[in-house]
Design a protein around this motif. Sequence first.
Motif, short mmCIF file in Angstrom:
data_model
loop_
_atom_site.label_atom_id
_atom_site.label_comp_id
_atom_site.label_asym_id
_atom_site.label_seq_id
_atom_site.Cartn_x
_atom_site.Cartn_y
_atom_site.Cartn_z
N GLU A 191 0.83 -1.21 0.00
CA GLU A 191 0.00 0.00 0.00
C GLU A 191 0.86 1.26 0.00
OE1 GLU A 191 -3.80 1.66 2.56
OE2 GLU A 191 -3.56 -0.48 2.19
N LYS A 192 1.98 1.20 0.71
CA LYS A 192 2.89 2.35 0.71
C LYS A 192 3.50 2.58 -0.66
CE LYS A 192 4.27 2.37 5.58
NZ LYS A 192 5.40 2.25 6.54
N ALA A 193 3.78 1.48 -1.37
CA ALA A 193 4.43 1.58 -2.67
C ALA A 193 3.46 1.79 -3.83
CB ALA A 193 5.25 0.31 -2.93
N LEU A 194 2.18 1.49 -3.59
CA LEU A 194 1.19 1.48 -4.67
C LEU A 194 1.13 2.79 -5.44
CD1 LEU A 194 -1.12 0.02 -6.13
CD2 LEU A 194 -2.67 0.85 -4.35
N TRP A 195 1.13 3.89 -4.73
CA TRP A 195 0.91 5.18 -5.38
C TRP A 195 2.18 5.77 -5.99
CZ3 TRP A 195 -3.85 4.60 -5.83
CH2 TRP A 195 -4.60 4.03 -4.80
N ASP A 196 3.32 5.10 -5.75
CA ASP A 196 4.57 5.57 -6.35
C ASP A 196 4.95 4.74 -7.58
OD1 ASP A 196 4.95 7.54 -4.40
OD2 ASP A 196 5.92 6.12 -3.04
N ALA A 197 4.26 3.62 -7.77
CA ALA A 197 4.60 2.74 -8.90
C ALA A 197 4.17 3.38 -10.22
CB ALA A 197 3.91 1.39 -8.72
N ARG A 198 4.97 3.18 -11.23
CA ARG A 198 4.64 3.69 -12.56
C ARG A 198 3.58 2.79 -13.20
NH1 ARG A 198 10.79 4.77 -14.87
NH2 ARG A 198 11.35 6.41 -13.36
N PRO A 199 2.79 3.34 -14.13
CA PRO A 199 1.76 2.53 -14.80
C PRO A 199 2.35 1.26 -15.41
CG PRO A 199 1.49 4.84 -15.34
CD PRO A 199 2.79 4.74 -14.60
N GLY A 200 1.71 0.12 -15.10
CA GLY A 200 2.18 -1.15 -15.63
C GLY A 200 3.33 -1.76 -14.87
N ALA B 273 -7.34 1.65 -12.30
CA ALA B 273 -6.26 2.30 -13.05
C ALA B 273 -4.91 1.95 -12.45
CB ALA B 273 -6.46 3.81 -13.05
N ALA B 274 -4.90 1.67 -11.14
CA ALA B 274 -3.65 1.32 -10.47
C ALA B 274 -3.29 -0.14 -10.64
CB ALA B 274 -3.75 1.64 -8.97
N SER B 275 -4.17 -0.90 -11.28
CA SER B 275 -3.97 -2.34 -11.41
C SER B 275 -2.83 -2.66 -12.37
CB SER B 275 -5.26 -3.00 -11.91
OG SER B 275 -5.06 -4.37 -12.15
N THR B 276 -2.06 -3.70 -12.01
CA THR B 276 -0.98 -4.17 -12.89
C THR B 276 -1.21 -5.64 -13.24
OG1 THR B 276 0.37 -4.76 -10.96
CG2 THR B 276 0.71 -2.58 -11.92
N GLU B 277 -2.47 -6.06 -13.22
CA GLU B 277 -2.78 -7.46 -13.48
C GLU B 277 -2.27 -7.91 -14.84
OE1 GLU B 277 -6.96 -7.99 -13.08
OE2 GLU B 277 -7.03 -7.06 -11.10
#
Length: 218
Positions: A58-67, A184-188
């Motif tokens: 959760e801490k890293a989720l919003w810093d990850a780049r799309p995909g 939108a934050a999904s990387t599935e």
Amino acid sequence: MSLLPESASFEELVQDYFLAVRGAGLMLSALDTELLTTWAREGVPFEVVAKGISRSAEKALWDARPGEPVLRSLRACRRQVESEIKKYRELAAGAGTEEASSPRRKRTRSWEETRHARLCTALEDLAGREEALAHRVRSLRITLLTHVPEEPAAMDAQEALAFLLLLRALPFTDRCALWREAMAASTEQQVMSPRARKVARRFRVLATVRRRLGMKEM
């Protein structure tokens, strides 16, 4: 937190949960497997380790780049997981020691009781900040949250349900916006199983709701 069969091992449960939250990969690296074996020897419930993983993710989720995967490795969760293990063991040991030494002494809260108390406190704070949700918070306090779960899995389920009910209390437009944000934050990836997709989506929805409400992972 996991949808694997009850017969699944601790290692299988943790690997399944990590890869689902990560949103990518089919198996752990050799170094991650070694770390997982170390955690398995601690003898704590799967949910304790999963809580550390979800905190890290959760801490890293919003810093990850799309995909990009939320977490690059299980080792990235080490600090949070081992913190949860330490808290769980200390609370368990404290409760046992006090019961044996002094019946009159105030009993130490269990891991579940501590999480439940933090959740209730956070909800009271939310009610004070968001008047529109105050009624729903009061309703949760006198219904869902009157019972303190006695097992980690039950605590996870109670907490998740509380946040989903808060989501339902938001205006329709807000709910739709939160859902779009979570997806939108999904990387599935296509290789993920339906089970893993469900775990991944639930994690992202709950993380998005907590972010919207200004509440950290309990």
